[in-house]
Scaffold this motif. Structure first.
Motif, PDB file in Angstrom:
ATOM      1  N   LEU A   4       0.834  -1.195   0.000  1.00 32.06           N
ATOM      2  CA  LEU A   4       0.000   0.000   0.000  1.00 32.06           C
ATOM      3  C   LEU A   4       0.870   1.247   0.000  1.00 32.06           C
ATOM      4  N   ASP A   8      -2.732   5.466   0.532  1.00 30.18           N
ATOM      5  CA  ASP A   8      -3.713   4.463   0.956  1.00 30.18           C
ATOM      6  C   ASP A   8      -3.720   4.312   2.473  1.00 30.18           C
ATOM      7  N   ARG A   9      -2.549   4.329   3.078  1.00 35.67           N
ATOM      8  CA  ARG A   9      -2.483   4.241   4.536  1.00 35.67           C
ATOM      9  C   ARG A   9      -3.102   5.475   5.190  1.00 35.67           C
ATOM     10  N   SER A  12      -6.809   4.972   5.314  1.00 29.06           N
ATOM     11  CA  SER A  12      -7.140   4.078   6.429  1.00 29.06           C
ATOM     12  C   SER A  12      -7.115   4.831   7.751  1.00 29.06           C
ATOM     13  N   ALA A  39     -11.879  -8.304   7.657  1.00 30.79           N
ATOM     14  CA  ALA A  39     -11.513  -7.487   6.491  1.00 30.79           C
ATOM     15  C   ALA A  39     -11.497  -6.008   6.864  1.00 30.79           C
ATOM     16  N   LEU A  40     -12.477  -5.579   7.662  1.00 28.49           N
ATOM     17  CA  LEU A  40     -12.492  -4.187   8.108  1.00 28.49           C
ATOM     18  C   LEU A  40     -11.262  -3.897   8.962  1.00 28.49           C
ATOM     19  N   ARG A  42      -8.349  -5.260   8.927  1.00 29.56           N
ATOM     20  CA  ARG A  42      -7.149  -5.153   8.081  1.00 29.56           C
ATOM     21  C   ARG A  42      -7.131  -3.842   7.311  1.00 29.56           C
ATOM     22  N   ARG A  43      -8.281  -3.386   6.871  1.00 29.20           N
ATOM     23  CA  ARG A  43      -8.337  -2.093   6.169  1.00 29.20           C
ATOM     24  C   ARG A  43      -8.015  -0.955   7.136  1.00 29.20           C
ATOM     25  N   LEU A  48      -5.052  -3.512   3.916  1.00 34.62           N
ATOM     26  CA  LEU A  48      -5.828  -3.715   2.695  1.00 34.62           C
ATOM     27  C   LEU A  48      -6.273  -2.359   2.176  1.00 34.62           C
ATOM     28  N   ARG A  49      -6.288  -2.225   0.878  1.00 32.95           N
ATOM     29  CA  ARG A  49      -6.695  -0.982   0.225  1.00 32.95           C
ATOM     30  C   ARG A  49      -8.214  -0.799   0.296  1.00 32.95           C
ATOM     31  N   TRP A  50      -8.637   0.435   0.473  1.00 32.23           N
ATOM     32  CA  TRP A  50     -10.045   0.805   0.409  1.00 32.23           C
ATOM     33  C   TRP A  50     -10.363   1.169  -1.031  1.00 32.23           C
ATOM     34  N   SER A  51     -11.359   0.541  -1.629  1.00 32.22           N
ATOM     35  CA  SER A  51     -11.793   0.929  -2.969  1.00 32.22           C
ATOM     36  C   SER A  51     -12.582   2.228  -2.858  1.00 32.22           C
TER      37      SER A  51
END
Length: 91
Positions: A4, A8-9, A12, A39-40, A42-43, A48-51
């Motif tokens: 990421l 992206d970070r 988050s 999953a949340l 990790r985002r 994990l990237r947020w779309s």
């Protein structure tokens, strides 16, 4: 998996900060976003990237402007949000 970016970070971190300010549990937010709690988590930790549609949905759940969450990504907010209105993310 692609690492990421700092942007992206930053997204988050903005989402996590807004979640904590509003005292919304991870479980409640995961349910509202229709995603697994893991999953949340990790985002929110920046793993994990947020779309774009997830960012728009998170803003709605958190009752904050999309721009406050996306500003660090350099995405024109109106353009990003308009892409997802017809997908049912905002209804």
């Amino acid at each position: 998996m692609t690492p990421l970016s700092d942007r992206d970070r930053a997204v988050s971190a903005a989402i996590e900060e807004a979640r904590l300010r509003r005292d919304i549990s991870q479980a409640a937010m995961a349910k509202a976003l229709r995603m697994e709690p893991s999953a949340l988590s990790r985002r929110l930790r920046g793993q994990l990237r947020w779309s774009h549609p997830m960012i728009v949905a998170a803003a709605k759940v958190l009752n904050v402007p999309v721009s406050s969450l996306m500003r660090s990504r350099g995405v024109p907010v109106a353009e990003a949000a308009a892409c997802f209105v017809d997908d049912g993310w905002l209804t």
